[in-house]
Design a protein around this motif. Structure first.
Motif, PDB file in Angstrom:
ATOM      1  N   MET A 256       0.825  -1.210   0.000  1.00 34.36           N
ATOM      2  CA  MET A 256       0.000   0.000   0.000  1.00 34.36           C
ATOM      3  C   MET A 256       0.860   1.262   0.000  1.00 34.36           C
ATOM      4  O   MET A 256       0.589   2.220  -0.733  1.00 34.36           O
ATOM      5  CB  MET A 256      -0.935   0.024   1.216  1.00 34.36           C
ATOM      6  N   MET A 257       1.911   1.267   0.801  1.00 35.59           N
ATOM      7  CA  MET A 257       2.751   2.455   0.868  1.00 35.59           C
ATOM      8  C   MET A 257       3.595   2.611  -0.394  1.00 35.59           C
ATOM      9  O   MET A 257       3.918   3.724  -0.787  1.00 35.59           O
ATOM     10  CB  MET A 257       3.632   2.415   2.117  1.00 35.59           C
ATOM     11  N   GLY A 258       3.930   1.506  -1.041  1.00 37.95           N
ATOM     12  CA  GLY A 258       4.633   1.598  -2.318  1.00 37.95           C
ATOM     13  C   GLY A 258       3.800   2.349  -3.337  1.00 37.95           C
ATOM     14  O   GLY A 258       4.311   3.171  -4.104  1.00 37.95           O
ATOM     15  N   ILE A 259       2.503   2.071  -3.329  1.00 36.00           N
ATOM     16  CA  ILE A 259       1.597   2.787  -4.233  1.00 36.00           C
ATOM     17  C   ILE A 259       1.573   4.276  -3.895  1.00 36.00           C
ATOM     18  O   ILE A 259       1.682   5.133  -4.777  1.00 36.00           O
ATOM     19  CB  ILE A 259       0.175   2.178  -4.177  1.00 36.00           C
ATOM     20  N   VAL A 260       1.467   4.580  -2.614  1.00 36.10           N
ATOM     21  CA  VAL A 260       1.429   5.986  -2.199  1.00 36.10           C
ATOM     22  C   VAL A 260       2.731   6.693  -2.590  1.00 36.10           C
ATOM     23  O   VAL A 260       2.714   7.779  -3.173  1.00 36.10           O
ATOM     24  CB  VAL A 260       1.172   6.114  -0.675  1.00 36.10           C
TER      25      VAL A 260
END
Length: 159
Positions: free
Chosen positions: A32-36
């Motif tokens: 999820m944080m990779g996407i952000v």
């Protein structure tokens, strides 16, 4: 920082009781944080710089509006992801403060908070200088986010 672990342990225990599969606990935060970081962060940085340097005034305004709209959302997701990362470490019974990933994440949030405050307060009286500080501080935060992602991947593979 045992107090932080003690504070988060009841929440982590509740999440553990839900029976969330281990791969989701382990890799959910990084995904999820990779996407952000890579999608939102890159877009926010790109539109901010494009709004500063593009010659066409209408294109510049459009980019600055996009930047101004998405940047607070990105900060909100980053802050929520930071909390989720801490909970993930506690759920996996891993140390919190021993990782450079923790420290880069903390510094990124602090840089983004300062940068957001600079923009929120209208860049002060010397708009040109503070706008330049804002641009380079944001770029520094974005570069640190990429390092943070690399350190997070390293951490995830080590656990």
């Amino acid at each position: 920082m045992d107090n932080l672990r003690e504070l988060l342990e009841p929440i982590a225990a509740w999440f553990r009781s839900l029976g969330i599969p281990e791969p989701i606990v382990h890799w959910g935060h990084p995904l999820m944080m990779g996407i952000v970081v890579f999608v939102m962060g890159s877009f926010v940085g790109f539109t901010g710089w494009r709004g500063r340097i593009v010659a066409d005034k209408d294109v510049a305004v459009e980019n600055l509006i996009s930047h101004r709209t998405l940047a607070p959302w990105m900060f909100g997701f980053m802050a929520a992801g930071y909390t989720g990362g801490l909970l993930s470490l506690v759920m996996q019974q891993q140390p919190i403060l021993e990782s450079p990933h923790f420290w880069t994440g903390s510094i990124v949030l602090l840089l983004l908070l300062v940068n957001g405050a600079i923009a929120f307060f209208g860049f002060g009286k010397d708009k040109g200088t503070l706008r330049t500080v804002h641009a380079y501080l944001g770029s520094t935060a974005l570069c640190l986010m990429f390092l943070h992602a690399v350190l997070g991947l390293r951490l995830g593979l080590a656990i």
